[in-house]
Design a protein around this motif. Sequence first.
Motif, mmCIF file in Angstrom:
data_model
loop_
_atom_site.group_PDB
_atom_site.id
_atom_site.type_symbol
_atom_site.label_atom_id
_atom_site.label_comp_id
_atom_site.label_asym_id
_atom_site.label_seq_id
_atom_site.Cartn_x
_atom_site.Cartn_y
_atom_site.Cartn_z
ATOM 1 N N VAL A 67 0.856 -1.201 0.000
ATOM 2 C CA VAL A 67 0.000 0.000 0.000
ATOM 3 C C VAL A 67 0.886 1.244 0.000
ATOM 4 N N ARG A 68 1.910 1.239 0.823
ATOM 5 C CA ARG A 68 2.845 2.386 0.883
ATOM 6 C C ARG A 68 3.489 2.619 -0.490
ATOM 7 N N LYS A 69 3.960 1.531 -1.070
ATOM 8 C CA LYS A 69 4.628 1.604 -2.371
ATOM 9 C C LYS A 69 3.666 2.164 -3.434
ATOM 10 N N THR A 70 2.440 1.684 -3.433
ATOM 11 C CA THR A 70 1.451 2.134 -4.424
ATOM 12 C C THR A 70 1.106 3.601 -4.204
ATOM 13 N N GLU A 71 0.976 4.005 -2.942
ATOM 14 C CA GLU A 71 0.652 5.411 -2.649
ATOM 15 C C GLU A 71 1.723 6.347 -3.195
ATOM 16 N N LEU A 72 2.993 5.943 -3.022
ATOM 17 C CA LEU A 72 4.088 6.779 -3.510
ATOM 18 C C LEU A 72 4.037 6.875 -5.029
ATOM 19 N N GLN A 73 3.770 5.736 -5.643
ATOM 20 C CA GLN A 73 3.678 5.688 -7.106
ATOM 21 C C GLN A 73 2.525 6.591 -7.590
ATOM 22 N N GLU A 122 -14.393 1.792 -12.164
ATOM 23 C CA GLU A 122 -14.685 0.476 -12.761
ATOM 24 C C GLU A 122 -13.507 -0.498 -12.503
ATOM 25 N N ALA A 123 -12.274 0.021 -12.623
ATOM 26 C CA ALA A 123 -11.099 -0.841 -12.430
ATOM 27 C C ALA A 123 -11.079 -1.418 -11.011
ATOM 28 N N PHE A 124 -11.617 -0.653 -10.058
ATOM 29 C CA PHE A 124 -11.680 -1.133 -8.673
ATOM 30 C C PHE A 124 -12.799 -2.155 -8.507
ATOM 31 N N SER A 125 -14.012 -1.767 -8.920
ATOM 32 C CA SER A 125 -15.157 -2.631 -8.603
ATOM 33 C C SER A 125 -15.081 -3.958 -9.350
ATOM 34 N N SER A 126 -14.519 -3.955 -10.565
ATOM 35 C CA SER A 126 -14.435 -5.249 -11.254
ATOM 36 C C SER A 126 -13.339 -6.106 -10.619
ATOM 37 N N ALA A 127 -12.242 -5.484 -10.173
ATOM 38 C CA ALA A 127 -11.182 -6.269 -9.508
ATOM 39 C C ALA A 127 -11.684 -6.815 -8.168
ATOM 40 N N ALA A 128 -12.472 -6.004 -7.465
ATOM 41 C CA ALA A 128 -13.002 -6.446 -6.165
ATOM 42 C C ALA A 128 -13.959 -7.618 -6.363
ATOM 43 N N ALA A 136 -7.325 -0.927 -6.599
ATOM 44 C CA ALA A 136 -7.395 -1.273 -8.025
ATOM 45 C C ALA A 136 -5.998 -1.482 -8.589
ATOM 46 N N THR A 137 -5.066 -0.590 -8.220
ATOM 47 C CA THR A 137 -3.696 -0.694 -8.748
ATOM 48 C C THR A 137 -3.056 -2.012 -8.303
#
Length: 402
Positions: free
Chosen positions: A51-57, A75-81, A300-301
């Motif tokens: 999560v830390r790594k993704t936040e920085l990115q 959409e990228a979040f809800s379909s992945a979830a 999502a990421t």
Amino acid sequence: MCGINSMKLGPPIEVFAVNKAYLDDTHPDKVNLSIGAYRTDEGKPWVLPVVRKTELQLANDETLNHEYLPVLGLEAFSSAATSMLLGADHSAILEGRAFGVQTLSGTGALRVGAEFLARQLGYKTFYFSQPTWENHRLVFLNSGFTEPREYRYWDANNRTLDLNGFLEDLQGAPENSVIILHACAHNPTGCDPTHEQWEKIAQVIEEKKLFPFFDSAYQGFASGELEKDAWAVRYFASRGLEMVCAQSFAKNFGLYNERVGNITVILKDKQDLIPVKSQLTLTVRGMYSNPPNHGGRIVATVLNNPQLYDEKESIRTMANRILSMRSGLKERLQRLGTPGTWDHITSQIGMFSYTGLSPRQVEHLVNNYHIYLLKSGRINMCGISTKNIDYVAKAINETVLL
Ligand code: PMP
């Protein structure tokens, strides 16, 4: 009509009140076993490395902005979830009968789902387990349900599931009752049905034309495996049942305050998807218009990037720490010869354990040992660490011996 100056004081919310009492306590040995949040062995909150790594990115990605998200979220979040819940190759997904809506964490997912069922489809009766997470009732009543009912769940004498009581109560439920089911790591008992028991539960729900509403707040937290913890939801969906499932990413991603959730809707017929989505859009529009971006974008990421997804072994780290605290506590109580059986500490699963301690014993632990837990005897296993486990075991032993 009630004037503002004749307003009665609302009752305190126990879990927040106990947490505050803990924070206000200045005793050096105090222990917080109340609020449901993960702690490291040092007793600290944990930002998952991925999560830390993704936040920085994300912070460095200048293509991103703060425009509104769509009403139903990313959409990228809800379909992945939805894929995380059902498995990407689940027939409901492949046949285009399942979709997700980004919500304000698990509570928001429950609220959107319940409001949709009550206001758009006219459902009135909902059943929750006895006991359950204390917010289910309030969320469903505030969503427009009018008939709250309980099904038996916990056999306090044997510290196990009361399957016969559970099935009997489902048998007696009126058609079209909504049944709230904990997908895994039942809160507060930590006691989940076995696969065979779930099959019996699904059978009655199907026969009696009841509507399953899963609450999945701990996927990955129970066993450390996302697939394993989604077994019940996937099984119900594979029977072709129409259902919804509220998902929270508070615990498994450690994103408590970002309010990241999803409601997965599974339909029998693909042609219902577009009208259902359009009505859900109105439910959300009238409630909070559209969800926030930050947490949903992180999840999502991670979920959409196989390399990052692999790093989700953090879930295993959390689950394993809890499992080792469970066996450590049980061993210590047994070594001390604490009266009673303590096998339930390790047979229960997830963040919580229903210890069987009475309200009087809980009060004693709070007042004499500065160990904070709920009146029901529920403890958050994450509050126990290698530093305080001996102290907690000794305190429970001395309290039970009184
Ligand atoms: N359902 C259950 C059973 C829970 O334990 C929780 C969190 N304590 C939730 C839903 C909702 O959590 P959140 O809104 O923080 O995602």
